[in-house]
Design an enzyme around this catalytic site. Structure first.
Site, PDB file in Angstrom:
ATOM      1  CG  ASN A   7      37.159  24.929  31.267  1.00 55.40           C
ATOM      2  OD1 ASN A   7      36.253  25.367  30.547  1.00 55.40           O
ATOM      3  ND2 ASN A   7      37.389  23.637  31.402  1.00 55.40           N
ATOM      4  CE  LYS A  14      35.766  22.147  35.923  1.00 60.67           C
ATOM      5  NZ  LYS A  14      35.903  21.185  34.861  1.00 60.67           N
ATOM      6  NE  ARG A  93      37.807  22.699  27.334  1.00 57.82           N
ATOM      7  CZ  ARG A  93      36.642  22.094  27.550  1.00 57.82           C
ATOM      8  NH1 ARG A  93      35.866  22.486  28.522  1.00 57.82           N
ATOM      9  NH2 ARG A  93      36.278  21.100  26.792  1.00 57.82           N
ATOM     10  CG  HIS A 183      38.416  14.977  24.711  1.00 62.94           C
ATOM     11  ND1 HIS A 183      37.724  13.821  24.483  1.00 62.94           N
ATOM     12  CD2 HIS A 183      37.794  15.578  25.753  1.00 62.94           C
ATOM     13  CE1 HIS A 183      36.726  13.726  25.348  1.00 62.94           C
ATOM     14  NE2 HIS A 183      36.747  14.794  26.131  1.00 62.94           N
ATOM     15  CG  ASN A 214      30.962  12.026  32.262  1.00 61.68           C
ATOM     16  OD1 ASN A 214      30.337  10.966  32.212  1.00 61.68           O
ATOM     17  ND2 ASN A 214      30.370  13.194  32.350  1.00 61.68           N
ATOM     18  NE  ARG A 244      28.574  14.507  25.304  1.00 62.59           N
ATOM     19  CZ  ARG A 244      29.809  14.877  25.626  1.00 62.59           C
ATOM     20  NH1 ARG A 244      30.849  14.162  25.220  1.00 62.59           N
ATOM     21  NH2 ARG A 244      30.008  15.961  26.330  1.00 62.59           N
ATOM     22  CG  ASN A 338      41.810   6.897  38.217  1.00 67.13           C
ATOM     23  OD1 ASN A 338      42.710   6.939  39.049  1.00 67.13           O
ATOM     24  ND2 ASN A 338      41.282   7.977  37.675  1.00 67.13           N
ATOM     25  CD  GLU A 387      41.656  18.430  28.986  1.00 70.59           C
ATOM     26  OE1 GLU A 387      40.937  18.807  28.067  1.00 70.59           O
ATOM     27  OE2 GLU A 387      41.244  17.750  29.947  1.00 70.59           O
TER      28      GLU A 387
HETATM   29  P1  AMP Z   1      36.845  12.435  33.663  1.00 65.87           P
HETATM   30  O1  AMP Z   1      35.712  12.854  32.784  1.00 65.87           O
HETATM   31  O2  AMP Z   1      38.160  12.365  32.962  1.00 65.87           O
HETATM   32  O3  AMP Z   1      36.905  13.202  34.959  1.00 65.87           O
HETATM   33  O4  AMP Z   1      36.523  10.915  34.100  1.00 65.87           O
HETATM   34  C1  AMP Z   1      35.418  10.573  34.873  1.00 65.87           C
HETATM   35  C2  AMP Z   1      35.188   9.079  34.809  1.00 65.87           C
HETATM   36  O5  AMP Z   1      36.354   8.410  35.314  1.00 65.87           O
HETATM   37  C3  AMP Z   1      34.016   8.625  35.651  1.00 65.87           C
HETATM   38  O6  AMP Z   1      33.181   7.733  34.924  1.00 65.87           O
HETATM   39  C4  AMP Z   1      34.693   7.869  36.766  1.00 65.87           C
HETATM   40  O7  AMP Z   1      33.907   6.833  37.250  1.00 65.87           O
HETATM   41  C5  AMP Z   1      35.925   7.320  36.101  1.00 65.87           C
HETATM   42  N1  AMP Z   1      36.870   6.861  37.109  1.00 65.87           N
HETATM   43  C6  AMP Z   1      37.527   7.571  38.033  1.00 65.87           C
HETATM   44  N2  AMP Z   1      38.215   6.744  38.849  1.00 65.87           N
HETATM   45  C7  AMP Z   1      37.959   5.485  38.430  1.00 65.87           C
HETATM   46  C8  AMP Z   1      38.348   4.164  38.858  1.00 65.87           C
HETATM   47  N3  AMP Z   1      39.137   4.001  39.891  1.00 65.87           N
HETATM   48  N4  AMP Z   1      37.897   3.110  38.164  1.00 65.87           N
HETATM   49  C9  AMP Z   1      37.064   3.264  37.131  1.00 65.87           C
HETATM   50  N5  AMP Z   1      36.673   4.463  36.681  1.00 65.87           N
HETATM   51  C10 AMP Z   1      37.104   5.553  37.317  1.00 65.87           C
END
Ligand code: AMP
Length: 401
Positions: A7, A14, A93, A183, A214, A244, A338, A387
């Site tokens: 990626n 990565k 990717r 995605h 994110n 965003r 999470n 992914e």
């Molecule tokens: P990603 O882009 O899939 O890596 O997701 C990142 C987002 O997941 C960030 O906003 C993190 O704060 C959120 N995240 C990770 N762990 C937790 C958690 N335990 N509770 C709430 N949000 C989480």
């Protein structure tokens, strides 16, 4: 079979080496600050092999970065394969495949030309992806097959009524302005896992996949095909995200640009980098920080999370209507995997459409599990996305064909 998954970004790359047949991960890592001062991270997943954590390695271009990856993977002491010959193929990717690619493809000179034609659609991402492909060719030679796996491809099954914008038609015909969606690799992977968890053929199920991280998008998957998705011509559309804005009234752009004398570049920078839950809360783009800030009494942090959850809930309703029903709702990515509280907030009060959460079962993170009540007509599933594995599986399927 070992597949190297790459990626590539403009100054980072990565990588993972994995076996798509059994899902085994052999090594993963990251090249950062390519073209600057070069930091190399290598995490072998084999007992007793040494980890390298952001060590200095000169990487003036992506080619040196790929060479560093190769050196680490085949290193006599800490490598995970004996030689480069044990790497069967590379899966890349690629962010944007436009309308030219509706599935993953073996990279040929013709494909490279078509990829270059997609650059205007993703000017920040696609050039880096192309650089990554060229770097692999330079280091590994032309005989190792390389496959492009697109973020957009899965969504090419959307019907015109879902992907068209109500703009003058020539902007679609001449300029390819339409909804593409992103995605796709993640939505495709979790949709496949969901069908397996339900014990059904993917052709027989209606799914709503919520990739909440994110960057966030929700996709309606009917019979294994994406029929609508919340991101658009760019990843700026749909839900409010970390920074965003998501969807907004385009009239706001003119209003703010006139009032504050901003040009379009400044305006779009605000929409991409300073909006979303960061902009509303003024606290952070990270949902964990927002949860903590809200507990400490910051109401705007609470509002930002509420707006996000409400956006996801509305899309679930919209896509259930679009498909004439839904068998399962999937939560994936950072927040989806999470945050039990956000999953609960999103999927609560949907009993009218057959969704009944099990608050206790929902109190988990990061594993494949059913989080709806036993008598819920619509299942709610937590499925960690992968992914890289999906890219490796697509790559293996194409190379074997
Ligand atoms: P990603 O882009 O899939 O890596 O997701 C990142 C987002 O997941 C960030 O906003 C993190 O704060 C959120 N995240 C990770 N762990 C937790 C958690 N335990 N509770 C709430 N949000 C989480």
């Amino acid at each position: 079979m070992n597949i190297l998954v790459i990626n590539a970004g403009s100054s980072s790359l990565k990588y993972q080496l994995l076996n798509p047949e059994n899902g085994e991960l052999l090594a993963k890592g990251l090249c950062e600050r390519i073209g600057i001062d070069g930091k190399f991270t290598y995490k072998p997943q084999v007992e007793g092999k040494k980890v390298l954590d952001a060590v200095d390695v000169a990487m003036p271009t992506h080619s040196e970065a790929i060479q560093a990856v190769m050196n680490a993977l085949i290193d006599a002491e800490n490598g995970v394969v004996g030689s480069m010959k044990e790497i069967d193929a590379v899966g890349h990717r690629v962010v944007h495949g436009g309308e030219a690619f509706n599935k993953s493809v073996l990279i040929t000179e013709e494909v490279m030309k078509a990829l270059e034609e997609c650059i205007p659609l993703a000017p920040l991402h696609n050039p880096a992806n192309l650089t990554g492909i060229n770097a692999c060719t330079a280091v590994m030679g032309k005989d190792v097959p390389q496959v492009a796996v697109f973020d957009t491809a899965f969504h090419q099954t959307m019907p015109a009524k879902a992907y068209m914008y109500a703009l003058p038609y020539e902007y679609y015909e001449n300029d390819k302005v339409r909804r593409y969606g992103f995605h796709g690799t993640s939505h495709k992977y979790v949709a496949g896992r969901a069908a397996a968890m339900l014990g059904k053929n993917i052709e027989d199920v209606k799914l709503i996949s919520c990739h909440l991280g994110n960057g966030s998008s929700v996709t309606a998957v009917d019979g294994g095909k994406s029929v609508d998705t919340s991101m658009g011509f760019t990843p700026l559309a749909g839900l409010p995200m970390g920074t965003r804005s998501g969807d907004l009234d385009a009239g706001i752009l003119e209003f703010l640009m006139n009032k504050y004398g901003m040009n379009i570049k400044e305006m779009v920078n605000i929409l991409n980098k300073k909006s979303g839950v960061q902009g509303v809360s003024g606290v952070s783009s990270d949902f964990r920080d927002l949860e903590n800030a809200f507990k400490e009494g910051n109401d705007r942090a609470g509002l930002a999370v509420d707006m996000f959850n409400y956006g996801v809930k509305k899309l679930i309703g919209a896509y259930a209507a679009a498909m004439g029903g839904v068998d399962a709702i999937i939560f994936t990515a950072g927040v989806g995997e999470n945050s039990a509280s956000q999953r609960l907030a999103i999927a609560s009060d949907l009993e009218f459409m057959g969704v009944k959460m099990d608050a206790e079962a929902n109190n988990v993170r990061g594993k494949e599990v059913v989080i709806s009540a036993a008598d819920s007509k619509v299942k709610v599933l937590l499925i960690p996305t992968n992914e890289e594995l999906m890219i490796a599986m697509d790559t293996a399927a194409i190379v074997k064909a």
